[in-house]
Design an enzyme around this catalytic site. Structure first.
Site, mmCIF file in Angstrom:
data_model
loop_
_atom_site.group_PDB
_atom_site.id
_atom_site.type_symbol
_atom_site.label_atom_id
_atom_site.label_comp_id
_atom_site.label_asym_id
_atom_site.label_seq_id
_atom_site.Cartn_x
_atom_site.Cartn_y
_atom_site.Cartn_z
ATOM 1 N N HIS A 54 0.911 -1.295 0.177
ATOM 2 C CA HIS A 54 -0.064 -0.016 -0.179
ATOM 3 C C HIS A 54 0.957 1.227 0.278
ATOM 4 O O HIS A 54 0.781 2.177 -0.682
ATOM 5 C CB HIS A 54 -0.845 -0.019 1.222
ATOM 6 C CG HIS A 54 -1.691 1.141 1.478
ATOM 7 N ND1 HIS A 54 -2.941 1.399 0.507
ATOM 8 C CD2 HIS A 54 -1.653 2.406 2.090
ATOM 9 C CE1 HIS A 54 -3.470 2.630 1.049
ATOM 10 N NE2 HIS A 54 -2.576 3.364 1.835
ATOM 11 N N HIS A 105 -10.230 2.497 -0.009
ATOM 12 C CA HIS A 105 -10.175 2.300 1.216
ATOM 13 C C HIS A 105 -10.957 0.949 1.377
ATOM 14 O O HIS A 105 -11.832 0.844 1.987
ATOM 15 C CB HIS A 105 -10.962 3.273 2.338
ATOM 16 C CG HIS A 105 -10.105 3.485 3.449
ATOM 17 N ND1 HIS A 105 -10.704 3.548 4.966
ATOM 18 C CD2 HIS A 105 -8.808 3.653 3.837
ATOM 19 C CE1 HIS A 105 -9.858 3.686 5.739
ATOM 20 N NE2 HIS A 105 -8.610 3.884 5.149
#
Length: 754
Positions: A54, A105
């Site tokens: 990420h 998200h």
């Protein structure tokens, strides 16, 4: 016992749980090589979150460079900040700039849908704040499992409430987005949030720490245990087949009222010239903020970690560094301005603490009660992590998938069959009204929203004195991208570009969020690389730059990956929002309906194939980006000259869906007369790209038609708006009342989720 740098140097053989933190053997060895010793526990935690997929983009970075390679100097001319900053910034004229970005998200929103979605909004808003801008609007791209799947209700309910609760509390209008249902997203929803901000060009701020002796100030919420290893770990792992997590980090908890105050506090700090550099605290928390600020500056940094205000007792240094507690910012401030900075924070009741300073060295050193627990070269943490050239292979199943054409499916022929098809598509979760969702969002707060409901793209007024405004749209098609990742990414770009153009705005810049399965799967990496190249080449063809974006990998449950879903956001500029083009018909009496562009027999990957036969195969529609540019130019001219009173792009559901949506938006009927020799099914339901439905005032029809002919744009008269009618009629085939269309469309989502 505290694991200090001194202790680490004298205990080289002490076992460390690097594998449990997501680090590979070779990555751990490289950390030891960089430091010349084993890392402390705190350093190990810091490297593990910053070298996660990420945060580091280690599987995608080598491919993302292609965006830079295909961006010309001409495309860069209007960019004030681009890839690598918190968000891209674009010059829109008259001293104004706009910053926008979309981020994912996804994984937190499955684990805890409300907080996952809410903090997704909060995080992207802080990225925009960190550029010196006032956030002015949000959008969202949502993907859920099948509407009738048991867990979809739980996830959708929490996600929608989270987005609405956080965005509404911030006073930010939600001006558009997309909600898609597909079984592939069961267990792995996509929650991609976009935020737009506005600033004067001279107010632009960047993330860097320079000037020895300048102070590092942490301000905002206290630091707690929430989110430790949150998005940075969750977004770098998959869910197992039962949908549970392999790891159990906590999801962050958001406080929108704290963020609202933080926005105003930041804007006053900027206005006072009190900020040298600034970074929001998102994924990886202080680990990210300190290492990125230090590595982007001209010196080093020291941090007294025990000065950080905490809301949990007995937190370890690693926990403080890696906490992803929300609503926090980190600023670099001149010593002479510290008192003024703290005074502004006190005014807004925002907690602010000096936690360190910039040094003239080249190390990031962090102490805990006087003892050094981190001593690292900051670039090795923030920017020089591992870069992988993952194996790439076209899936063995791709040829069979592309050979499975929709032409074999039975097609409607009679008027009754065509009518039933229209109602079946409109009454499916794929094309039904999204009002059940969007009515939970405030679309008009702040009073600058010009287009939102029923519109292809959202539009905002930026400057009240001139009427200057912006339009934004986001789009994606996982189905098309599965069939052809290169073309699928370009189709998403083309639709977002077209959606901005139909408002009358001129597209100027792109952001993206690339949602894919595991990068360790060569087939997924083939999809990813093809999509990146398609998007980059498409932007080059259109002449608009990618200003930034986000990559989300590991979107899969067990070995089953989601459909490859590259989300594309396009920003457009309009000189005066008063010349915007709405979606709804009936603004002028007796409008002529015209179809711009070419219609082909293209049903592979279509909603018709999905709804009527659960079919996915073949090849996606042809992409013609030169035609998209031509369409945009024609629509901009038509908007300026008042030649078009309504416009709607054609995409899912084709012409029939566009007519229904425009008729319902304008609450007026229309009569469609198909051109002689046209196949009614193809003309009504094909999903050919590069097409727009326009309503033209009767007095301007010949002038508009002449403009299209002069520019070589196909324009066919297909009917008229009938303000005395309460139905959509396709002459000689069928008619459906507006009441039945509205009832069919609006009943679907409440039936599943009400």
């Amino acid at each position: 016992m505290l694991d200090t740098v001194e202790h680490a140097a004298t205990t080289p053989d002490q076992p460390q749980p690097y594998g449990e933190l997501g680090l590979k053997d070779d990555e751990y060895r490289r950390i030891r090589q960089i430091l010349g010793r084993r890392p402390t526990d705190t350093e190990l935690a810091m490297y593990s979150v910053m070298w996660s997929e990420h945060c580091s983009y280690k599987s995608s970075k080598v491919h993302l460079r292609y965006f830079g390679e295909t961006t010309s100097d001409e495309m860069r001319a209007a960019m004030l900040a681009g890839i690598g900053e918190n968000a891209g910034v674009v010059d829109i004229g008259d001293g104004w700039a706009v910053t926008f970005k979309v981020e994912s998200h996804n994984h937190p929103s499955y684990v805890e849908p409300y907080q996952g979605a809410a903090t997704g909004v909060g995080g992207i808003v802080r990225d925009i704040m960190a550029m010196g801008a006032r956030p002015v609007a949000v959008m969202d791209q949502l993907r859920f499992g099948a509407a009738d799947a048991p867990d979809t209700r739980r996830v959708l309910d929490g996600v929608v409430r989270g987005i609405g609760g956080y965005g509404n509390s911030l006073g930010l209008p939600n001006i558009g987005g997309e909600t898609v249902f597909d079984p592939c997203y069961a267990g792995n929803p996509l929650v991609n949030a976009l935020c737009v901000g506005v600033l004067r060009q001279e107010d632009l701020h960047l993330a860097f720490a320079s000037g020895a002796g300048n102070k590092i100030i942490l301000f905002g919420a206290r630091t707690g245990l929430d989110g430790i290893g949150g998005v940075s770990v969750l977004a770098s792992d998959t869910f197992d087949a039962e949908g549970s997590r392999k790891k159990l980090p906590s999801v962050q908890v958001g406080d929108p009222f704290m963020e609202k105050v933080l926005i105003e506090c930041c804007l006053e700090l900027y206005a006072g010239g009190l900020v040298i550099g600034i970074q929001d605290l998102g994924g990886a928390g202080l680990s990210c903020a300190t290492s990125e600020l230090a590595s982007a500056g001209d010196g080093g940094m020291t941090i007294q970690l025990d000065s950080v205000p905490l809301r949990a007792k007995e937190m370890t240094p690693a926990e403080v560094l890696c906490s992803e507690s929300q609503e926090r910012m980190c600023a670099v401030v001149s010593p002479k301005n510290v008192d003024a900075f703290l005074a502004v924070c006190r005014k807004w009741e925002v907690l602010a603490t000096v936690i360190g300073e910039v040094t003239d060295g080249d190390r990031l050193q962090i102490t805990w009660h006087g003892e050094t627990v981190v001593d690292v070269p900051p670039r090795t943490v923030a920017h020089e992590g591992p870069v992988y050239q993952r194996p790439v292979a076209r899936p063995d199943t791709q040829d069979a998938l592309n050979a499975d054409r929709s032409a074999k499916l039975s097609r409607p022929v009679t008027g009754d069959e065509l009518r039933a098809t229209l109602l079946a598509l409109l009454g499916s979760p794929h094309l039904c009204s999204r009002a059940f969702i969007t009515e939970q969002y405030d679309r008009y707060v702040r009073g600058n929203t010009v287009l939102a409901e029923h519109a292809d793209g959202g539009m905002l007024r930026i400057d009240e004195s001139t009427g200057r405004g912006i339009a934004v749209s986001t789009d994606a098609s996982g189905r098309y991208t599965l069939l052809d990742p290169y073309a699928g990414a370009q189709l998403a770009l083309a639709e977002a570009y077209r959606n901005v153009a139909v408002t009358g705005a001129t597209p100027v810049a792109v952001t993206n969020c690339l949602n894919f399965g595991s990068p360790e799967d060569p087939g997924v990496m083939w999809q990813f690389t093809q999509a990146v190249r398609g998007l980059a080449d498409g932007c080059a063809d259109l002449g608009i730059p990618v200003t930034g974006g986000n990559v989300s990998f590991y979107n899969q449950t067990g070995s089953a990956a989601i459909l490859p879903t590259p989300v594309v956001g396009v920003l457009g500029v309009i000189d005066d929002v008063r010349r915007r083009i709405p979606t709804g018909l009936g603004a002028e009496p007796g409008e002529t309906l015209m179809l711009l562009g070419d219609t082909r027999d293209e049903f592979d990957g279509s909603v018709w194939a999905q709804v009527t036969a659960d079919h996915l195969g073949g090849l996606p529609p042809v992409v013609d980006l030169a035609r998209e540019k031509l369409l945009a130019a024609v629509l901009s001219s038509a908007s300026r000259d008042g030649l078009v009173s309504a416009a709607h792009d054609l995409s899912e559901g084709g012409l029939a869906q566009a007519i229904v949506e425009s008729a319902l938006a304008g609450e007026t009927g229309c009569r469609i007369v198909l051109p002689e020799g046209a196949d009614p099914f193809v003309l009504l339901f094909s999903e050919s790209a590069g097409r727009v439905l326009v309503a033209v005032p009767r007095t301007e029809e010949s002038r508009f038609r002449g403009m299209c002919e002069a520019r070589g744009l196909p324009a066919v008269r297909i009917g008229v708006v009938d303000q005395g009618s309460d139905a959509v009629e396709v002459q000689g085939l069928f008619a459906v009342s507006l009441a039945e269309l509205r009832a069919t469309s609006e009943a679907v989502l409440p039936r599943y989720f009400g």
